[in-house]
Design a protein around this motif. Structure first.
Motif, PDB file in Angstrom:
ATOM      1  N   PRO A  89      -3.943  -8.025  -2.861  1.00  0.00           N
ATOM      2  CA  PRO A  89      -5.664  -9.219  -1.646  1.00  0.00           C
ATOM      3  C   PRO A  89      -5.769 -10.495  -2.023  1.00  0.00           C
ATOM      4  O   PRO A  89      -6.126 -10.175  -4.035  1.00  0.00           O
ATOM      5  N   VAL A  90      -6.045 -11.120  -1.697  1.00  0.00           N
ATOM      6  CA  VAL A  90      -7.304 -12.294  -1.620  1.00  0.00           C
ATOM      7  C   VAL A  90      -8.578 -12.230  -1.427  1.00  0.00           C
ATOM      8  O   VAL A  90      -8.664 -11.698  -0.326  1.00  0.00           O
ATOM      9  N   ILE A  91      -9.035 -12.012  -2.097  1.00  0.00           N
ATOM     10  CA  ILE A  91     -10.503 -12.402  -1.944  1.00  0.00           C
ATOM     11  C   ILE A  91     -11.624 -13.084  -2.080  1.00  0.00           C
ATOM     12  O   ILE A  91     -11.643 -13.561  -3.436  1.00  0.00           O
ATOM     13  N   VAL A  92     -12.237 -13.294  -0.694  1.00  0.00           N
ATOM     14  CA  VAL A  92     -13.341 -14.432  -1.403  1.00  0.00           C
ATOM     15  C   VAL A  92     -14.955 -13.424  -1.287  1.00  0.00           C
ATOM     16  O   VAL A  92     -14.856 -13.136   0.303  1.00  0.00           O
TER      17      VAL A  92
ATOM     18  N   GLU B 273      -5.840 -13.232   9.719  1.00  0.00           N
ATOM     19  CA  GLU B 273      -6.672 -12.123  10.371  1.00  0.00           C
ATOM     20  C   GLU B 273      -7.676 -12.413   8.528  1.00  0.00           C
ATOM     21  O   GLU B 273      -6.772 -11.732   7.812  1.00  0.00           O
ATOM     22  N   VAL B 274      -9.006 -12.192   9.014  1.00  0.00           N
ATOM     23  CA  VAL B 274      -9.747 -12.310   7.869  1.00  0.00           C
ATOM     24  C   VAL B 274     -10.118 -10.438   7.533  1.00  0.00           C
ATOM     25  O   VAL B 274     -11.026 -10.159   9.138  1.00  0.00           O
ATOM     26  N   GLY B 275     -10.317  -9.690   6.473  1.00  0.00           N
ATOM     27  CA  GLY B 275     -11.388  -8.294   6.873  1.00  0.00           C
ATOM     28  C   GLY B 275     -12.663  -8.953   5.898  1.00  0.00           C
ATOM     29  O   GLY B 275     -12.601  -9.287   5.222  1.00  0.00           O
ATOM     30  N   LEU B 276     -13.233  -8.566   6.523  1.00  0.00           N
ATOM     31  CA  LEU B 276     -14.614  -7.868   5.875  1.00  0.00           C
ATOM     32  C   LEU B 276     -14.979  -6.453   4.618  1.00  0.00           C
ATOM     33  O   LEU B 276     -14.711  -5.389   5.199  1.00  0.00           O
ATOM     34  N   ILE B 277     -15.629  -6.662   3.349  1.00  0.00           N
ATOM     35  CA  ILE B 277     -15.501  -5.406   2.859  1.00  0.00           C
ATOM     36  C   ILE B 277     -17.086  -5.314   2.695  1.00  0.00           C
ATOM     37  O   ILE B 277     -17.927  -6.149   3.018  1.00  0.00           O
ATOM     38  N   THR B 278     -16.967  -3.698   2.947  1.00  0.00           N
ATOM     39  CA  THR B 278     -18.659  -3.246   3.344  1.00  0.00           C
ATOM     40  C   THR B 278     -18.465  -1.854   1.826  1.00  0.00           C
ATOM     41  O   THR B 278     -17.555  -1.489   1.066  1.00  0.00           O
ATOM     42  N   ASP B 279     -19.618  -1.786   1.950  1.00  0.00           N
ATOM     43  CA  ASP B 279     -19.890  -0.199   0.596  1.00  0.00           C
ATOM     44  C   ASP B 279     -20.027   0.508   1.547  1.00  0.00           C
ATOM     45  O   ASP B 279     -20.245   0.719   2.534  1.00  0.00           O
TER      46      ASP B 279
ATOM     47  N   ARG C 249     -18.847 -19.684   8.519  1.00  0.00           N
ATOM     48  CA  ARG C 249     -17.977 -21.157   8.071  1.00  0.00           C
ATOM     49  C   ARG C 249     -17.195 -20.389   6.917  1.00  0.00           C
ATOM     50  O   ARG C 249     -16.421 -21.200   7.375  1.00  0.00           O
ATOM     51  N   LEU C 250     -17.677 -19.537   6.173  1.00  0.00           N
ATOM     52  CA  LEU C 250     -15.907 -19.329   5.343  1.00  0.00           C
ATOM     53  C   LEU C 250     -14.705 -18.392   5.892  1.00  0.00           C
ATOM     54  O   LEU C 250     -13.610 -19.464   5.374  1.00  0.00           O
ATOM     55  N   MET C 251     -15.451 -17.861   6.919  1.00  0.00           N
ATOM     56  CA  MET C 251     -14.216 -17.501   7.435  1.00  0.00           C
ATOM     57  C   MET C 251     -13.663 -18.038   8.072  1.00  0.00           C
ATOM     58  O   MET C 251     -12.247 -18.272   8.612  1.00  0.00           O
ATOM     59  N   SER C 252     -13.669 -19.480   8.915  1.00  0.00           N
ATOM     60  CA  SER C 252     -13.744 -20.255  10.244  1.00  0.00           C
ATOM     61  C   SER C 252     -12.343 -21.422   9.576  1.00  0.00           C
ATOM     62  O   SER C 252     -11.680 -21.403   9.265  1.00  0.00           O
ATOM     63  N   ALA C 253     -13.472 -21.579   7.714  1.00  0.00           N
ATOM     64  CA  ALA C 253     -12.832 -22.221   7.298  1.00  0.00           C
ATOM     65  C   ALA C 253     -11.654 -21.382   6.206  1.00  0.00           C
ATOM     66  O   ALA C 253      -9.938 -21.601   5.891  1.00  0.00           O
ATOM     67  N   LEU C 254     -11.174 -20.793   6.429  1.00  0.00           N
ATOM     68  CA  LEU C 254      -9.793 -19.661   5.710  1.00  0.00           C
ATOM     69  C   LEU C 254      -9.132 -19.467   6.985  1.00  0.00           C
ATOM     70  O   LEU C 254      -8.060 -19.075   6.912  1.00  0.00           O
ATOM     71  N   GLN C 255      -9.313 -19.393   8.414  1.00  0.00           N
ATOM     72  CA  GLN C 255      -8.442 -19.320   9.161  1.00  0.00           C
ATOM     73  C   GLN C 255      -8.210 -20.851   9.160  1.00  0.00           C
ATOM     74  O   GLN C 255      -6.682 -21.325   9.107  1.00  0.00           O
TER      75      GLN C 255
ATOM     76  N   ALA D 246      -0.237 -12.083   2.697  1.00  0.00           N
ATOM     77  CA  ALA D 246      -0.829 -11.623   1.632  1.00  0.00           C
ATOM     78  C   ALA D 246      -2.329 -11.579   2.239  1.00  0.00           C
ATOM     79  O   ALA D 246      -2.684 -12.348   3.831  1.00  0.00           O
ATOM     80  N   ASN D 247      -3.451 -10.039   2.666  1.00  0.00           N
ATOM     81  CA  ASN D 247      -4.424  -9.841   3.326  1.00  0.00           C
ATOM     82  C   ASN D 247      -5.565 -10.795   2.212  1.00  0.00           C
ATOM     83  O   ASN D 247      -5.782 -11.239   1.119  1.00  0.00           O
ATOM     84  N   VAL D 248      -6.415 -10.797   3.074  1.00  0.00           N
ATOM     85  CA  VAL D 248      -7.807 -12.280   2.704  1.00  0.00           C
ATOM     86  C   VAL D 248      -9.257 -10.987   3.460  1.00  0.00           C
ATOM     87  O   VAL D 248      -8.638 -10.634   4.441  1.00  0.00           O
ATOM     88  N   TYR D 249      -9.455 -10.844   2.416  1.00  0.00           N
ATOM     89  CA  TYR D 249     -10.447 -10.534   2.562  1.00  0.00           C
ATOM     90  C   TYR D 249     -12.252 -11.109   2.113  1.00  0.00           C
ATOM     91  O   TYR D 249     -11.919 -11.894   1.413  1.00  0.00           O
ATOM     92  N   VAL D 250     -13.579 -11.106   3.207  1.00  0.00           N
ATOM     93  CA  VAL D 250     -14.741 -11.657   2.597  1.00  0.00           C
ATOM     94  C   VAL D 250     -15.446 -10.240   2.358  1.00  0.00           C
ATOM     95  O   VAL D 250     -15.635  -9.487   2.780  1.00  0.00           O
ATOM     96  N   ARG D 251     -15.885 -11.152   0.373  1.00  0.00           N
ATOM     97  CA  ARG D 251     -17.234  -9.912   0.376  1.00  0.00           C
ATOM     98  C   ARG D 251     -18.444 -10.803   0.728  1.00  0.00           C
ATOM     99  O   ARG D 251     -18.692 -11.539  -0.131  1.00  0.00           O
TER     100      ARG D 251
END
Length: 145
Positions: free
Chosen positions: A63-66, A134-140, A122-128, A105-110
């Protein structure tokens, strides 16, 4: 009779001397023991907790993680490659290049839980814009207190 003195010949050793190799291996072991903790690095992000099912891990598709840290700095993480903070336009260019090569490739935001909501949006919009459909969010997972 032959009066020449005979040279005494020692039998040749057929065994290998491994002591120098052991010394080298011990030195390498010490070097790797010291450097291994330094290799694990990443962005210090305090993720928000939520109850969600973990996604299945696909070993063939890294995955690509930003990541967005608490100061609003952007970091691009692809596989084992970690980056220094980068401006958003550079993140968009690099993600666009990656998605051009690997469209699946899957794209996720941490996003750090202390960063402002608008920074992550703004980051999610820029990634689109970069091509991530599709942009996923990573949580604990939630903490058991």
């Amino acid at each position: 009779m032959d009066m020449s003195p005979r040279k005494s010949r020692r039998p040749q050793m057929s065994e290998m001397n491994v002591v120098p190799y052991i010394d080298v291996m011990l030195v390498l072991l010490v070097i790797f023991m010291i450097t291994a903790p330094m290799l694990t690095q990443g962005v210090n992000v305090e993720l928000p907790s939520t109850e969600a099912e973990p996604l299945p891990v696909d070993q063939n598709n890294e995955p690509v993680i930003v990541s967005v840290d608490s100061n609003g700095g952007y970091y691009l993480e692809v596989g084992e490659d970690r980056s220094d903070p980068k401006p958003m336009n550079q993140i968009v260019e690099e993600v666009s290049t990656i998605l051009a090569e690997r469209s699946d490739a899957n794209v996720y935001v941490r996003g750090d839980q202390h960063v402002r909501y608008g920074v992550v949006i703004r980051l999610m919009s820029a990634l689109q814009v970069a091509g991530a459909s599709e942009v996923g969010l990573i949580t604990d997972p939630p903490r058991e207190d």
